[in-house]
Each structure stands twice: as structure tokens, then as C-alpha cells.
Design a protein around this motif. Structure first.
Motif, PDB file in Angstrom:
ATOM      1  N   HIS A  22       0.856  -1.186   0.000  1.00 16.49           N
ATOM      2  CA  HIS A  22       0.000   0.000   0.000  1.00 16.49           C
ATOM      3  C   HIS A  22       0.890   1.234   0.000  1.00 16.49           C
ATOM      4  CE1 HIS A  22      -3.499  -2.335   2.066  1.00 16.49           C
ATOM      5  NE2 HIS A  22      -3.230  -2.770   0.853  1.00 16.49           N
ATOM      6  N   ALA A  65      -3.281   3.106  -0.950  1.00 18.88           N
ATOM      7  CA  ALA A  65      -3.793   2.384  -2.121  1.00 18.88           C
ATOM      8  C   ALA A  65      -2.843   1.255  -2.497  1.00 18.88           C
ATOM      9  CB  ALA A  65      -3.958   3.344  -3.295  1.00 18.88           C
ATOM     10  N   ALA A  66      -3.415   0.151  -2.955  1.00 18.34           N
ATOM     11  CA  ALA A  66      -2.610  -0.986  -3.381  1.00 18.34           C
ATOM     12  C   ALA A  66      -1.865  -0.633  -4.669  1.00 18.34           C
ATOM     13  CB  ALA A  66      -3.492  -2.206  -3.607  1.00 18.34           C
ATOM     14  N   MET A  90      -2.563  -7.997   0.770  1.00 19.77           N
ATOM     15  CA  MET A  90      -2.537  -6.538   0.625  1.00 19.77           C
ATOM     16  C   MET A  90      -3.586  -6.071  -0.386  1.00 19.77           C
ATOM     17  SD  MET A  90      -0.393  -5.732   2.936  1.00 19.77           S
ATOM     18  CE  MET A  90      -0.030  -3.998   2.680  1.00 19.77           C
ATOM     19  N   ASP A 102      -7.122  -3.793   0.449  1.00 21.68           N
ATOM     20  CA  ASP A 102      -7.478  -2.625  -0.351  1.00 21.68           C
ATOM     21  C   ASP A 102      -8.872  -2.791  -0.950  1.00 21.68           C
ATOM     22  OD1 ASP A 102      -6.598  -0.071  -1.696  1.00 21.68           O
ATOM     23  OD2 ASP A 102      -6.884  -1.295  -3.500  1.00 21.68           O
TER      24      ASP A 102
END
Length: 156
Positions: free
Chosen positions: A50, A54-55, A107, A111
Motif C-alpha cells: 500500500h 492504495a494498493a 494486501m 485494499d
């Protein structure tokens, strides 16, 4: 190039080559080897971290692009005594086998849940994780884990 980034809550000032990839800086300079590199072409998703919430696929992000950013890796979301709800759901739902894709998958799943408007269903999860490849599981238990974790994440 001098960059300043915050990784898992810790400020880092680094001198990196202009062409250094974020994945390589995380793994080689900072020792955060949970971020895996499987393809170097942004196809597999094993390198997802992230960045500013945001991923992103860190194998295609230049370290310079992360200058001033907050980066969270799999090492920054939980620990063995206090797993993140998504990590716990992966464990409880047997959503991993070899484990290579697992950090990036988790991850990306976090998100996906954080950005969801309302409850995700199986189709939403499959669509949302299409950029993450797993050679072992067949995805069924990964989807189960994400669906199981969403309520825990939203109440946490």
C-alpha cells in the motif's frame, strides 16, 4: 537520488539509483522480504504493497515515485500475536498453500475491502483480485477468506 519515505510507520531517508524499483528497495535495502517479486512485469501481484493507502504493484513503481509517501508492507499490518483480520481469515480458511502469492494477495484484498461500497460477494472478490495470480490454491479458499474478513475489518 535522495528519497524520504515512511515504511510501516518508520521514516527512512535513502540514497537510491534513479531506476531503483520500490520492490527492490523494500527487499534489499530495508530487509522487508515479505514483498515478493514473481514476474517483474506487473502480472502476478506478489509485490503488492500500500502506498498512501492504495494498493500498488511495487515491481513497477520507481522508488523515486514513493518519495514522501507512506508505504505499508505485509510486515506492517499485523504480527504473530495480533494478526490483521485478513491475515487471520486467510489462516482460518486455509487460503494459502506455498505462500508465495499470499502477502500480495492479502494486501490487495485489504485494499479491495476498504474501497468497497457495501458487502462484497464472490464475483466482486474474484474481479477485484484478478491482478493477483496463485498457482496453488484454485482461489476458492482465498475468496472465502476475503468474504469472511470483510465484516471484521469494517468493525475494527
Amino acid at each position: 537520488m535522495e528519497i524520504s519515505i515512511t515504511v510501516n510507520g518508520r521514516s527512512e531517508a535513502l540514497d537510491v539509483p534513479d531506476n531503483a524499483l520500490l520492490a527492490d528497495v523494500l527487499r534489499e535495502r530495508l530487509g522487508l522480504t515479505g514483498t515478493h517479486v514473481g514476474c517483474d512485469t506487473s502480472q502476478c501481484g506478489a509485490c503488492v504493497v500500500h502506498m498512501d493507502g492504495a494498493a500498488v504493484k511495487s515491481c513497477t513503481v520507481l522508488a523515486g515515485q514513493a518519495n514522501g509517501a507512506e508505504v505499508t508492507t505485509i510486515e506492517g499490518i499485523g504480527d504473530p500475536d495480533n494478526l490483521h483480520p485478513m491475515q487471520a481469515a486467510f489462516r482460518e480458511n486455509h487460503a494459502l498453500q506455498c505462500g508465495f502469492c499470499t502477502p500480495g494477495m492479502i494486501m490487495s484484498a485489504i485494499d479491495l475491502v476498504q474501497k468497497a461500497d457495501g458487502q462484497l460477494d464472490e464475483g466482486d472478490v474474484r474481479d477485484g483480485l484478478e491482478g493477483n495470480l496463485c498457482r496453488c490454491t484454485g482461489y476458492h479458499n482465498i475468496v472465502k477468506a476475503v468474504l469472511a474478513a470483510q465484516d471484521d475489518m469494517k468493525s475494527a
